[in-house]
Design an enzyme around this catalytic site. Sequence first.
Site, PDB file in Angstrom:
ATOM      1  N   ARG A   1     102.594   2.075 -20.709  1.00 34.68           N
ATOM      2  CA  ARG A   1     103.693   3.029 -20.819  1.00 34.68           C
ATOM      3  C   ARG A   1     104.519   2.971 -19.530  1.00 34.68           C
ATOM      4  O   ARG A   1     104.032   2.518 -18.500  1.00 34.68           O
ATOM      5  CB  ARG A   1     103.154   4.451 -21.009  1.00 34.68           C
ATOM      6  CG  ARG A   1     102.280   4.636 -22.246  1.00 34.68           C
ATOM      7  CD  ARG A   1     101.705   6.050 -22.295  1.00 34.68           C
ATOM      8  NE  ARG A   1     100.918   6.285 -23.500  1.00 34.68           N
ATOM      9  CZ  ARG A   1      99.595   6.116 -23.588  1.00 34.68           C
ATOM     10  NH1 ARG A   1      98.906   5.710 -22.530  1.00 34.68           N
ATOM     11  NH2 ARG A   1      98.959   6.361 -24.716  1.00 34.68           N
TER      12      ARG A   1
ATOM     13  N   LYS B   1      96.010  17.651 -24.085  1.00 38.48           N
ATOM     14  CA  LYS B   1      96.203  19.075 -23.822  1.00 38.48           C
ATOM     15  C   LYS B   1      95.035  19.647 -23.019  1.00 38.48           C
ATOM     16  O   LYS B   1      93.876  19.474 -23.380  1.00 38.48           O
ATOM     17  CB  LYS B   1      96.351  19.848 -25.135  1.00 38.48           C
ATOM     18  CG  LYS B   1      97.660  19.556 -25.859  1.00 38.48           C
ATOM     19  CD  LYS B   1      97.783  20.379 -27.124  1.00 38.48           C
ATOM     20  CE  LYS B   1      99.101  20.097 -27.843  1.00 38.48           C
ATOM     21  NZ  LYS B   1      99.236  20.886 -29.079  1.00 38.48           N
TER      22      LYS B   1
ATOM     23  N   ARG C   1     105.608  -2.150 -25.406  1.00 38.73           N
ATOM     24  CA  ARG C   1     104.218  -1.741 -25.636  1.00 38.73           C
ATOM     25  C   ARG C   1     103.850  -1.936 -27.110  1.00 38.73           C
ATOM     26  O   ARG C   1     102.769  -2.430 -27.433  1.00 38.73           O
ATOM     27  CB  ARG C   1     104.050  -0.284 -25.195  1.00 38.73           C
ATOM     28  CG  ARG C   1     102.671   0.317 -25.403  1.00 38.73           C
ATOM     29  CD  ARG C   1     102.628   1.677 -24.714  1.00 38.73           C
ATOM     30  NE  ARG C   1     101.656   2.588 -25.289  1.00 38.73           N
ATOM     31  CZ  ARG C   1     100.379   2.643 -24.929  1.00 38.73           C
ATOM     32  NH1 ARG C   1      99.912   1.826 -24.006  1.00 38.73           N
ATOM     33  NH2 ARG C   1      99.563   3.531 -25.486  1.00 38.73           N
TER      34      ARG C   1
ATOM     35  N   HIS D   1      94.506   4.395 -26.712  1.00 38.23           N
ATOM     36  CA  HIS D   1      94.648   5.281 -27.869  1.00 38.23           C
ATOM     37  C   HIS D   1      93.305   5.920 -28.194  1.00 38.23           C
ATOM     38  O   HIS D   1      92.294   5.223 -28.264  1.00 38.23           O
ATOM     39  CB  HIS D   1      95.143   4.515 -29.092  1.00 38.23           C
ATOM     40  CG  HIS D   1      96.580   4.138 -29.017  1.00 38.23           C
ATOM     41  ND1 HIS D   1      97.118   3.099 -29.750  1.00 38.23           N
ATOM     42  CD2 HIS D   1      97.605   4.652 -28.285  1.00 38.23           C
ATOM     43  CE1 HIS D   1      98.410   2.994 -29.482  1.00 38.23           C
ATOM     44  NE2 HIS D   1      98.731   3.925 -28.598  1.00 38.23           N
TER      45      HIS D   1
ATOM     46  N   TYR E   1     101.443   1.795 -34.351  1.00 36.64           N
ATOM     47  CA  TYR E   1     102.134   0.890 -33.433  1.00 36.64           C
ATOM     48  C   TYR E   1     102.319  -0.500 -34.014  1.00 36.64           C
ATOM     49  O   TYR E   1     103.226  -1.226 -33.635  1.00 36.64           O
ATOM     50  CB  TYR E   1     101.315   0.742 -32.136  1.00 36.64           C
ATOM     51  CG  TYR E   1     101.635   1.727 -31.056  1.00 36.64           C
ATOM     52  CD1 TYR E   1     101.652   3.097 -31.309  1.00 36.64           C
ATOM     53  CD2 TYR E   1     101.885   1.303 -29.770  1.00 36.64           C
ATOM     54  CE1 TYR E   1     101.913   4.001 -30.309  1.00 36.64           C
ATOM     55  CE2 TYR E   1     102.145   2.204 -28.750  1.00 36.64           C
ATOM     56  CZ  TYR E   1     102.163   3.547 -29.024  1.00 36.64           C
ATOM     57  OH  TYR E   1     102.429   4.441 -28.027  1.00 36.64           O
TER      58      TYR E   1
END
Length: 200
Positions: free
Chosen positions: A27, A63, A140, A163, A172
């Site tokens: 990324r 999160k 990517r 992932h 992807y």
Amino acid sequence: MRLGRKGALTAYRDATVFKTIYGWGLRCREVSRLDLTDFYRNPKAPELGKYGQLHVRYGKATKGSGPRRRMVASVMPWAVESLEDYLVNIRPRFQHHPDHKAVWLTERGGRLHPREIETRFAAYRHALGLDKELVPHCLRHSHVTHQIEDGVDPKFVQEQVGHRFASTTAIYTGVSTDFMNTMMRNALDQAFTTEELETV
């Protein structure tokens, strides 16, 4: 874009950034935060020297938690060669502070940030007349697609790109029509061969 010495150096750096994003399936934030100390030898790939694997310290956070770390094996020797060439021949010309640890430096000697990478990519895209939908993240996606097309185990690819779920990697993967047709032909050939053996 200026084609003087300074412009040529930044263009070379930018090209290597994009190759690194593709070569390791990173990324923008991950590639931006790379430091010189994030490369390691891989005993299973001694031919790649000290660039056999890459430590991603700033992977996408989940999160309630901080950035996720992962080790990424180098699987494209040409990308390793490109990165090493940049580090040996180009990066020293950017370095105003000898102790700076960032891989990608700006003209002023600071770290190249994700937004700058995206802006630079957009400038090249515009200059080349490419589709506006193309962004660095597409590199990517291409990494994942090409690895799958080359027959690399999907689980390995999933771990490489960080992932958590196989379904994300599947999203992807935009495999080409030629690849799909080849896989279909292989599946049919295998099915017919099995069927013939069973009837013998």
